[in-house]
Design an enzyme around this catalytic site. Structure first.
Site, PDB file in Angstrom:
ATOM      1  N   LYS A 172     -38.981  33.105  99.603  1.00 53.14           N
ATOM      2  CA  LYS A 172     -40.418  33.179  99.329  1.00 53.14           C
ATOM      3  C   LYS A 172     -41.029  34.368 100.066  1.00 53.14           C
ATOM      4  CE  LYS A 172     -42.035  29.083  98.610  1.00 53.14           C
ATOM      5  NZ  LYS A 172     -42.050  27.742  99.241  1.00 53.14           N
ATOM      6  N   ARG A 211     -46.174  27.345 104.224  1.00 58.70           N
ATOM      7  CA  ARG A 211     -45.067  26.908 103.350  1.00 58.70           C
ATOM      8  C   ARG A 211     -43.727  27.281 103.969  1.00 58.70           C
ATOM      9  NH1 ARG A 211     -46.701  28.959  97.349  1.00 58.70           N
ATOM     10  NH2 ARG A 211     -45.366  27.208  96.757  1.00 58.70           N
ATOM     11  N   GLY A 258     -36.170  18.878  99.728  1.00 59.15           N
ATOM     12  CA  GLY A 258     -35.971  18.051 100.907  1.00 59.15           C
ATOM     13  C   GLY A 258     -36.550  18.712 102.132  1.00 59.15           C
ATOM     14  N   MET A 274     -39.805  20.657 104.076  1.00 56.86           N
ATOM     15  CA  MET A 274     -41.254  20.641 103.996  1.00 56.86           C
ATOM     16  C   MET A 274     -41.707  21.688 103.010  1.00 56.86           C
ATOM     17  SD  MET A 274     -44.228  21.346 106.757  1.00 56.86           S
ATOM     18  CE  MET A 274     -44.992  22.737 105.938  1.00 56.86           C
ATOM     19  N   ARG A 285     -40.042  34.615  92.057  1.00 58.82           N
ATOM     20  CA  ARG A 285     -38.629  34.368  92.373  1.00 58.82           C
ATOM     21  C   ARG A 285     -37.849  34.408  91.062  1.00 58.82           C
ATOM     22  NH1 ARG A 285     -39.022  27.930  93.938  1.00 58.82           N
ATOM     23  NH2 ARG A 285     -40.038  27.283  92.028  1.00 58.82           N
ATOM     24  N   HIS A 340      -5.082   9.784  83.017  1.00 60.76           N
ATOM     25  CA  HIS A 340      -4.470  10.170  81.745  1.00 60.76           C
ATOM     26  C   HIS A 340      -5.531  10.412  80.689  1.00 60.76           C
ATOM     27  CE1 HIS A 340      -2.621   9.267  77.792  1.00 60.76           C
ATOM     28  NE2 HIS A 340      -1.623   9.996  78.291  1.00 60.76           N
ATOM     29  N   SER A 351       5.344  29.786  85.292  1.00 62.60           N
ATOM     30  CA  SER A 351       4.029  29.237  84.969  1.00 62.60           C
ATOM     31  C   SER A 351       3.720  28.148  86.003  1.00 62.60           C
ATOM     32  CB  SER A 351       4.040  28.652  83.562  1.00 62.60           C
ATOM     33  OG  SER A 351       2.801  28.056  83.287  1.00 62.60           O
ATOM     34  N   CYS A 406      -0.740  27.014  84.079  1.00 57.63           N
ATOM     35  CA  CYS A 406      -1.062  26.154  82.943  1.00 57.63           C
ATOM     36  C   CYS A 406      -1.576  24.803  83.396  1.00 57.63           C
ATOM     37  CB  CYS A 406       0.138  26.004  82.022  1.00 57.63           C
ATOM     38  SG  CYS A 406       1.515  25.146  82.779  1.00 57.63           S
ATOM     39  N   TYR A 427      -1.939  35.789  83.516  1.00 60.22           N
ATOM     40  CA  TYR A 427      -2.872  35.077  82.652  1.00 60.22           C
ATOM     41  C   TYR A 427      -3.178  33.701  83.222  1.00 60.22           C
ATOM     42  CZ  TYR A 427       1.121  32.327  81.277  1.00 60.22           C
ATOM     43  OH  TYR A 427       2.200  31.486  81.317  1.00 60.22           O
TER      44      TYR A 427
END
Lengths: 895, 895
Positions: free
Chosen positions: A23, A93, A102, A104, A337, A459, A777, A845, A865
Site C-alpha cells: 500500500k 492502515r 487477518g 488490522m 495495486r 486409486h 523415465s 511420468c 520432457y
C-alpha cells in the site's frame, strides 16, 4: 542518529516494497507521479520488526519522526491534528509486502475527540456528519484497535434502529448518533476498562501499536503459514489525511479496475457510490453505480479518473485495482495495486498487453500462473446455477477435490452397471466406497467418480486425473449401502440412477443436475496464443500419459508431442479380457499360460496399433506390465467371505470346493506389502513369457502401421528396476523377440529400450543401469513412496494430510515433488545416467509431471520432457516456459 | 620367442599361485625345500587361458616345452615315457588357484600301453600289479579324460566280481584284470568311437586338453558362480612321475594333517594304507591305519615324514594337508596344501600357533573366519545321533535355515500353549503356518520355531535370530491342521506334544529327540583368547539388540558393550499386557486412551529397569513404538470369518454386533502396505501420548536405578524418521516430558536423543536431521526394503531367492548389505550427519550388524559400533577385527 523509520509519501518509490509495504509504495508512486493523493506518510516494516525485537516499544526516534512527518502533512493539508477549529483527521492502515487478511485493516476519522468534533461540525456546518464520523471512529477504534468483537457495537446500533423503528443507519438522527457514540464509549470502558482516549496523539499511538500487533495476530500468522509467507517481513503503517466522500452529492467513493477482472476486457470496471464513505460500499446501504455512470453526473472528474487509471496501468504495466474518493468534486486517489483477476482475465490481459506493446511476450507468459489455466480446460459448473443449488438445499457433502472438473450424472454403485449405462449413452457418476483396478472399465465410461474413502492420490483420484474425469474422493459423509443400492448423505437418501453433480475442483457434491460449461482450448484464442508463445520459450518437452487412443488424441489436441507413459495393464481389466488374464495367471503350467497369452496377443496388438496411430510422428513409451498379478484376481477378502458362507451353509459342496481352491490360490499370491512385492520387472524376470508377448504385440503393431505408411516411434519401458541385472535380463530376452518378429515380417522398426527410475536404488546406481537403458523415465509416485517410506494408498487418509496441515511436511509430496529428498535422487540419476550415456533421454511420468513447481525442478535438473495427464498438458507447457524464463531472468519465487 | 608355458617343479615358488595353481606351487615349494617330490612340471594357467582364446589349441610352443620338461623328468627319474624296457609313468592332475570340485582330478599311470605294460611287468616282476595299473589307466582315462560316466566301468567290474563270486577288486586275478582292461577299452570304443590310444604322447596330449576343458565344465562353472570365483583364472596342469604305493608291504600311501583338523590339537593326524594306491584309500577296500601306526612298521620313514610335516607347517606357517606315497621304503611327497578344519580347530590352531610364536596375533585373528565361530555358540546336534536319525527314517522335511542352532521339543501349534508349556518347564517347538507379533509370547518360551511359510527374514526368522532360537522357516512340505492339532509331513502325522528336532543351521526337521551339544563361550578358552585379541585390534564397537534382560545378560556374556536396539513393542505382546494395549488402541477419546496408557506405564517402567540394570555401565538404546497399531489387534481376516459365520448362523446377534464393531474398527485401521503405513515416529506425531508415556517410563526407570546407585545410560531412539520435522516435533514433546519427570523427582539423568536412519530420505537429508539427533542408528532392514522397493515379508518366498539363484542379485540383500545402493545411502548419511554434528555417534542395528561382510563395510564407513543379536556378538567382534586388520595390511578379499 536514529534510523529513518518514517517516509513521507513523496519520499518513497516502487522499489521500496520491502520497507513500505504494498500500500505504501502505491501511495508513494502516485504521489510522485503528481496524482491527487491526500498527504501522508508510511512507517516502515523495519520499525515493526524493531518494535517486536525490543519488547513492543516504538524504536528510538520513531515517534519523533512521526510527529515531524505529521507537521508536513498538517502543512500540506492546512489543518492540524487536535486543532479545535481546523482539525486534521487521519486514516491509519496496515500495509504489508503482501496483502494479508487477518491483519488490522483501517481506522478512519482518527483525530476526533469532543473538542475537534465541534470544530469539524462548525467547519462543515453538518452536525449529523460530525457525530456520524465520531460514532464511526469510536466503533472502529473499539473493534480494530482494541480488538473488541464487532457484534457488541452492532447490537447496540441495531437496538437503536429497532427502537426508532427504522431500517438504515442514515435514518438515525444527530441525537441518536450522539447517544450511540456514548454507548460505544461505554462498551470500551466495560470490555477493556479503558476510556476512549480524548488525546488525539494517544489515539494515533495506540492505532500504530495495534497495526504492529496485528502482524502476530492468530489469523495473520495462520495465513502466512498457509501461504508460506515469511514471518520476518513485518508490516508497514500508512497514516494519511482523511478525505470525505460523504460530504454531499458532489462527493462519493469508489473502487475500479483498469480492465474487467472477470473477462480481461479492456474497459474501466468498477463501482461508485455518491455521498458515501468506503465502508458504506461494503455495508451495501445503497446499490452502487457502475463506474461509467460517474460521467453522467461529474464528467470532468470521471475524465480525470480515466486518465489517472490509464496512467497508473501504463506506469505499473499491469491491470490496477484502484480506490478513490471524491470530496466536493475533487478526486483523491487512496490506493493502487495490481488487480486480482480470474484465470480467463489473466490470460486475456497478458496477451492483450503484449499485443499493445505494454509488456513483452516473456512477461505476458510469466503473468499467468500455470495452475490458473487448469480450470480453463476442465468442464465447470455455471456459477449462478451452483449458487442456486446451494440455496435450494441441494448441497449434499464435501470431500477431497481429487480431480478437477464438473460432472453430472446418474449414480451407479458398481463398475459393471456404470459401464453398461455409459456405453448406452447415459451420463454416469460411479459411486464406490473406494475404487480398485477392477473398477476401471466402469470409470472409463463414467463422467465422474465419487468415493467414500481414499485421499487425493487414491486409486480413484489417480485414475480420474489420468482420464481427465471429475473426482471427489474421501467423502466420508457418505453411507453407501451396496446391497440396497442406495446411500445416505446428511439426511438425504440417494438411490441408484438418481442424478447428482460433482465439483471436482472444490470437492462439493450436489443433488440433481447443475448445468455445466465445457471450455474448449481451440475456442480460447488468447490462451492458444499465450501457450504458443510459451512453447517458444521452454526447453522442456511436454508429453502426456495416455493409455487409450482417445486420451492420446486429447493430449495431441492440448499440445503434447509424445506419450511418456502408456500403461498396458489397464487394457487387461476390460470386461471381456479379464477372464483371459485370469486364465493366464492361474495357469498351472507354462503351456496353459502360453495358451492364454496367445489369446491376449492380438488384443494387445490392437491396443498398441490404436495408440501408435493416434500419436503418429511422435514417440510413444509403452510400459510393460507393472501391477502384482493378484490385482487381476477377485479380492481375497471377498472370496474369504464367500467360502465361509458356503462352508457354514453347507448347501453347495461343489461350489465350496471350487471357490475354496481359488481362495487357496489367491491366498498364496497375496502379499503383505504388494507395493513392494512381485510386480514390475520382477514379473518379466520370473515369467518372461508375459513380457515377451507384450513386446511381440508392440513390434507387430508397429510393423503393421509402418506397412500402412504410419510413422511410428515405439519405446519399450521396463518398470521397477532396482538392479542393473534385472534390466539386462529383460533386455536380452525381449530384444530376441524384437529380432524374431522383425525377421518373421522382414521389416525393421526403430525403437528404444529403456526403464523407469522409480526406486532409490535405481537412482543410486543409474550409471550402471544406463548401460542397458536408452532412456530413463522417473516414476516419481513410486520413487516418492519408497524414498519417504510412505504408501500412497494409506498415507493420505491416515496421516499425510495431517502432516501437511501441521507443517511437518511443507507440502503433500505426492502432489509437489520433494526436491530435497526425491529430487536429490533424481539429480543423481540424471548425472549418473548421462555419465554413462551422454545423450540419454530423461523424462518424468509420475503425477508430478503436471505440477508447476515440479515441472520447474525438472527443468532445473535438465530433463528432456515432462509427461502428465492430457488435461494438464497446457499447464505443463506454461510451467515449463516459466521455469525457462525464470532461469533466464534469474527470478526467484518471492514470499 | 614363445612365452614360458611350462615350469619344472624346481622353477616355481609359492608366489606363483596365479600361474601354477595351488597344487603346482605346493609341489614347487616342496621340491625347492629339498623334500622328496617325484620329478615333474606344471603347465601354467596362462596356457589354459590362451588355449581357449585361440580356439582350443595348445598355445604356440607349449607342446615343445612339455616335451622338453619331460626330458628333464626322464633324466631325473632315469626312466623314459613310452620306453618298452624302462617306462616312465605319469600322473596328470589339474590344479587351479582355488581347489575346485567338478574339475578334472587325476589320471594315474599315464604312459602305459601294450608295450610299456610288459616293460613294467618285467621291471616289477609283478604282472598282476602291471595289469591292475593298466586297467586303472584305461578306466580313469575313459572316465576322466573322455568323460564317459563311471558307472559303465564299475558295472563291468562288478559283473566280473559277481561272476567270480568275490567281493574285493584285490580278489581278481591277473587274467581277470586283463579281460577287464579289454572290456574297458571296448566301452571307450562304443561310447566315444575311439580306440584307447597306444601312443603315450597322445595319451598325455589328450589328458592335458581334458584338464583345460574341465575349466569350463558345467559343475566347475556352477561352482565358480556359486563361490564368486572369477572365470578368467584358468587352471594349471601338473605332470609328475608316478610313484607306487602298491609295490608291496614296504610301500603304501596316505594323507595327513599336521594338526587334528577336528579339534586343532597339535598332533599329526591322518591315515595310512600299506600296499595301496591313493584311490584305494578312497574306495575303502581295507581299513586304513592311523598315521601313527606307521612308526610300528617303518619307523625311519615315519620319522622322516614327521620332520617333513613339521618343516612344511613351519614353512607355510599354517596347518598343512599332506599326501604322500611310500615306494619300497622311500617317502615321496605328492601334495601339500593348507588344511581345511572345523571351526573349533581353526580357533585352536590359530591361538596355539600365535602362542608358539609361529604367527602373530593379528594373523591368528585373521585365520578364523567370523562366520565359522557362529556354530561354536549355538546348540547343535550330535553328528552321529543325527546320522542315526537320518538312517532310521526320522527325517521329515527340509525348510530354510532361518536361525542356527539345534532345538528339540514338543510340538505346540499355538503361542498360548507354547507359553504355558514353556513356563511349565516343557521343551516346546512352536509350529505355525507363519508367525506374527501376536505369537512372540509363545516364541519367548519355545526352544525352536518351525513355520510353513516365510523366508529367511520373515517375522519368525528375525525374532528367532534375535532370541538366539533355532528356526526353520518356509518348510512348505508341512500340512498344518490347526483345528485338529496335527500336521502331515511327507507321510508322517505329527500330533500336538509329539517330539521333533530342528536343525536351524541346515533347515532339517526330524521326528523325535536328537541329542544336542550346547557349547558355552567361557568353556572355549581358545575362543575367549582369540576374541580378546580381536578386541584389541578392532575400531568398531560391538553392541547387541536385546529386548529383554535375559538377552542383555547373554549379550554381555558374549562381550557386547551396549544395547543398540531395545524394541519396546514386544513388551506389549505378552499375554497379560495385550488387552491393555488393545484398550489403548481402540480408545475413542484421548481420556480413555490415557487411562490405558496409565496402566501400561508401570509395566514399561519395570521392563526398562530390568534391561538398564542388566546393562549397567553401558549405553542402552531404547526404540519407541514402531509397528502399526493394528498389529496389536486380532487379524482382519480372522474377524471377517468370525463375523461371516455369526451372520450366516444368525444364532448370536449380540456377539455379531460386538464382533462386527471390532471388525469395522480393524477395517478402518488396516493398510494396503503396512510397512509403509502409519508406524514408527508417525505414531508419536499423531498420538504423542503414547511416546510420552514411553519416555516417562524410561526416565522414571533410570531415576529409580540411579537412586539405587546403578550406572545407567539410556538413549531414546525415534524410528522411521523421513523428514527432520518429525524428529523435531517428537524431540520437543518428549524432552518436555523428560524435564517434567526430572523436576518431579528432583534428579537429573544423562541421556541421549537420536533417531534411526531407515528411510532413503533420512539418509539423503541426514545433515538436517542431525540438528535434532545426537545419534544415528541405521535400520538396514527397512532401509534395504525401501531402497530396493522390496518387502521382506513377501520377497523371499516370492522371488528373492530365485533372484539370488539366477545371479540377478549377487546376494540376498537382507543378509549381506548391498554396498552399492543401501551402502551408498549409509555413506551419505554418515557424512551428512557428521557435517552437522562432528561427534555424532553412528551405529547399525539392522540384521546386517552380525554379518561379517556388512560389518566390514560398517568399519569402512566409520561407524562407531555395530549392534546384532546376542548370539552373533562374538562373530561381529571377530569380523570387526578382520575389517581393521585388512585395512591395516591392505588385504583384499581374493577370489
Amino acid at each position: 542518529m536514529a534510523e529513518k523509520w518514517v517516509y513521507l509519501f513523496n519520499e518513497g518509490n516502487r522499489d521500496m516494497r520491502d520497507t513500505l509495504g504494498g500500500k505504501g509504495t502505491g501511495l508513494a508512486e502516485m504521489t510522485n507521479a503528481g496524482l491527487p493523493v491526500p498527504p501522508g506518510f508510511t512507517i516502515t516494516t523495519e520499525a515493526c520488526n524493531e518494535f517486536f525485537r525490543i519488547g513492543k516499544k516504538f524504536p528510538e526516534g520513531m515517534w519523533e519522526q512521526v510527529q515531524q512527518a505529521l507537521q508536513e502533512v498538517e502543512q500540506r493539508s492546512g489543518k492540524r491534528l487536535g486543532d479545535a477549529q481546523n482539525p486534521l483527521l487521519l486514516s491509519v492502515r496496515s500495509g504489508a509486502k503482501f496483502s494479508m487478511p487477518g491483519m488490522m485493516d483501517t481506522v478512519l476519522n482518527l483525530g476526533l475527540n469532543q473538542e475537534t468534533l465541534h470544530g469539524l461540525i462548525e467547519q462543515t456546518g453538518n452536525s449529523r456528519f460530525g457525530y456520524d464520523a465520531y460514532r464511526r471512529l469510536v466503533q472502529m477504534f473499539g473493534k480494530i484497535v482494541l480488538d473488541i468483537p464487532g457484534e457488541h457495537f452492532e447490537k447496540d446500533l441495531q437496538q437503536a434502529k429497532d427502537h426508532k423503528g427504522v431500517q438504515a443507519d442514515t435514518d438515525l438522527t444527530t441525537n441518536d448518533l450522539k447517544a450511540i457514540a456514548d454507548q460505544f464509549k461505554q462498551i470500551i470502558k466495560q470490555k477493556r476498562n479503558l476510556e476512549f482516549p480524548e488525546d488525539v496523539f494517544e489515539q494515533l499511538r495506540m492505532a500504530i501499536e495495534a497495526v504492529f500487533d496485528s502482524w502476530w495476530g492468530k489469523r495473520a500468522t495462520d495465513y502466512r503459514n498457509n501461504q508460506k509467507i515469511s514471518h520476518d517481513l513485518g508490516t508497514a503503517v500508512n497514516v494519511m489525511a482523511m478525505v470525505f466522500g460523504n460530504m454531499g452529492f458532489d462527493s462519493g467513493t469508489g473502487v475500479a479496475f483498469t480492465r474487467d477482472p472477470a473477462t480481461g476486457e479492456k474497459v474501466l470496471y468498477g463501482e461508485y457510490l455518491p455521498n458515501a464513505q468506503g465502508e458504506d460500499v461494503v455495508a451495501g446501504i445503497r446499490t452502487p453505480l457502475k463506474i461509467s455512470q460517474l460521467q453522467d453526473t461529474q464528467e470532468q472528474v470521471y475524465q480525470q479518473f480515466v486518465e489517472v487509471a490509464n496512467q497508473l496501468e501504463r506506469h505499473y504495466r499491469d491491470m490496477q485495482d484502484l480506490e478513490f474518493t471524491i470530496e466536493h468534486g475533487k478526486l483523491w486517489m487512496l490506493q493502487t495495486r495490481t488487480g486480482k483477476r480470474t484465470a480467463q482475465a489473466a490470460v486475456k490481459v497478458a496477451v492483450d498487453m503484449a499485443n499493445e506493446g505494454l509488456i513483452s511476450r516473456e512477461e505476458a507468459v510469466l503473468r499467468v500462473e500455470p495452475k490458473q489455466i487448469d480450470q480453463l480446460l476442465h468442464p465447470r459448473f455455471d456459477d449462478k446455477a451452483k449458487q442456486a443449488a446451494q440455496s435450494e438445499g441441494k448441497f449434499l457433502a464435501k470431500g477431497l477435490n481429487a480431480s478437477p472438473g464438473a460432472a453430472v450424472g446418474q449414480v451407479a454403485f458398481n463398475a459393471n452397471l456404470a459401464e453398461k449405462w455409459g456405453k448406452g449413452g447415459r451420463p454416469v457418476i460411479l459411486v464406490r466406497p473406494e475404487t480398485n483396478p477392477d473398477d476401471v472399465h466402469g470409470m472409463l465410461q463414467a463422467k465422474g467418480i465419487l468415493t467414500q474413502h481414499g485421499g487425493a492420490t487414491s486409486h480413484a483420484a489417480v485414475v480420474a486425473r489420468g482420464l481427465g474425469l471429475a473426482c471427489v474422493a474421501g467423502c466420508e459423509a457418505l453411507r453407501i449401502n451396496l446391497e440396497e443400492g442406495e446411500m445416505h448423505v446428511n439426511g438425504h437418501v440417494i438411490h441408484e440412477a438418481d442424478y447428482i453433480s460433482l465439483d471436482g475442483a472444490t470437492g462439493e457434491v450436489f443433488l440433481g443436475q447443475i448445468p455445466t460449461v465445457v471450455p474448449k482450448l481451440e475456442e480460447q484464442q488468447e490462451l492458444v496464443t499465450l501457450l504458443s508463445w510459451a512453447d517458444g520459450f521452454r526447453r522442456l518437452g511436454v508429453w502426456a500419459n495416455a493409455d487409450y487412443p482417445r486420451d492420446a488424441r486429447q493430449a495431441r489436441a492440448f499440445g503434447a508431442t509424445g506419450i511418456g507413459l502408456c500403461r498396458t495393464e489397464h487394457m487387461f481389466f476390460e470386461i471381456e479380457r479379464l477372464p483371459i488374464m485370469r486364465e493366464m495367471i492361474l495357469a498351472e503350467t507354462k503351456e496353459t499360460r502360453q495358451k492364454a497369452l496367445d489369446k491376449l496377443l492380438p488384443i494387445q496388438r490392437g491396443d498398441f496399433e490404436g495408440i501408435l496411430e493416434a500419436m503418429a510422428g511422435y514417440p510413444v513409451i509403452i510400459r510393460l506390465i507393472d501391477p502384482p498379478l493378484h490385482e487381476f484376481l477377485p479380492p481375497y477378502e471377498d472370496l474369504l467371505v464367500e467360502v465361509t458362507e458356503l462352508r457354514v451353509r453347507g448347501d453347495n459342496p461343489a461350489l465350496l470346493v471350487e471357490k475354496g481352491a481359488l481362495l487357496q490360490k489367491v491366498s498364496v499370491m497375496r502379499e503383505a506389502n504388494p507395493m513392494l512385492g512381485l510386480r514390475g520387472c520382477r514379473l518379466g524376470v520370473l515369467f518372461p513369457e508375459i513380457t515377451e508377448m507384450q513386446v511381440r504385440a508392440i513390434i507387430e503393431a508397429a510393423i503393421n502401421l509402418k506397412q500402412r505408411q504410419v510413422d511410428v516411434h515405439p519405446e519399450i519401458m521396463i518398470p521397477l528396476v532396482g538392479h542393473v541385472n534385472e534390466l539386462k535380463d529383460q533386455r536380452e530376452k525381449l530384444e530376441a523377440v524384437v529380432k524374431q518378429v522383425q525377421e518373421e515380417r522382414g521389416t525393421e522398426i526403430s525403437y528404444k529400450f529403456g526403464t523407469m527410475i522409480e526406486l532409490p536404488r535405481a537412482a543410486l546406481t543409474a550409471d550402471e543401469i544406463a548401460r542397458y537403458a536408452e532412456f530413463f523415465s522417473f516414476g516419481t509416485n513410486d520413487l516418492t513412496q519408497t524414498t519417504f517410506g510412505i504408501s500412497r494408498d494409506d498415507a493420505e487418509s491416515k496421516f499425510l494430510l495431517q502432516y501437511v496441515e501441521r507443517k511437518i511436511l511443507p507440502a503433500n509430496p505426492f502432489q509437489q515433488l520433494d526436491r530435497q529428498g526425491v529430487g536429490q535422487l533424481m539429480k543423481m540419476a540424471v548425472e549418473g545416467g548421462r555419465a554413462t550415456r551422454p545423450e540419454m533421454e530423461v523424462g518424468i511420468c509420475g503425477e508430478h509431471g503436471g505440477d508447476p513447481s515440479s515441472v520447474e525442478f525438472c527443468h532445473q535438473i535438465n530433463l528432456n520432457y515432462v509427461s502428465c495427464s492430457p488435461f494438464r498438458v497446457p499447464v505443463a507447457r506454461l510451467a515449463a516456459a516459466h521455469a525457462a524464463l525464470r532461469e533466464k531472468f534469474d527470478i526467484r519465487r518471492d514470499k
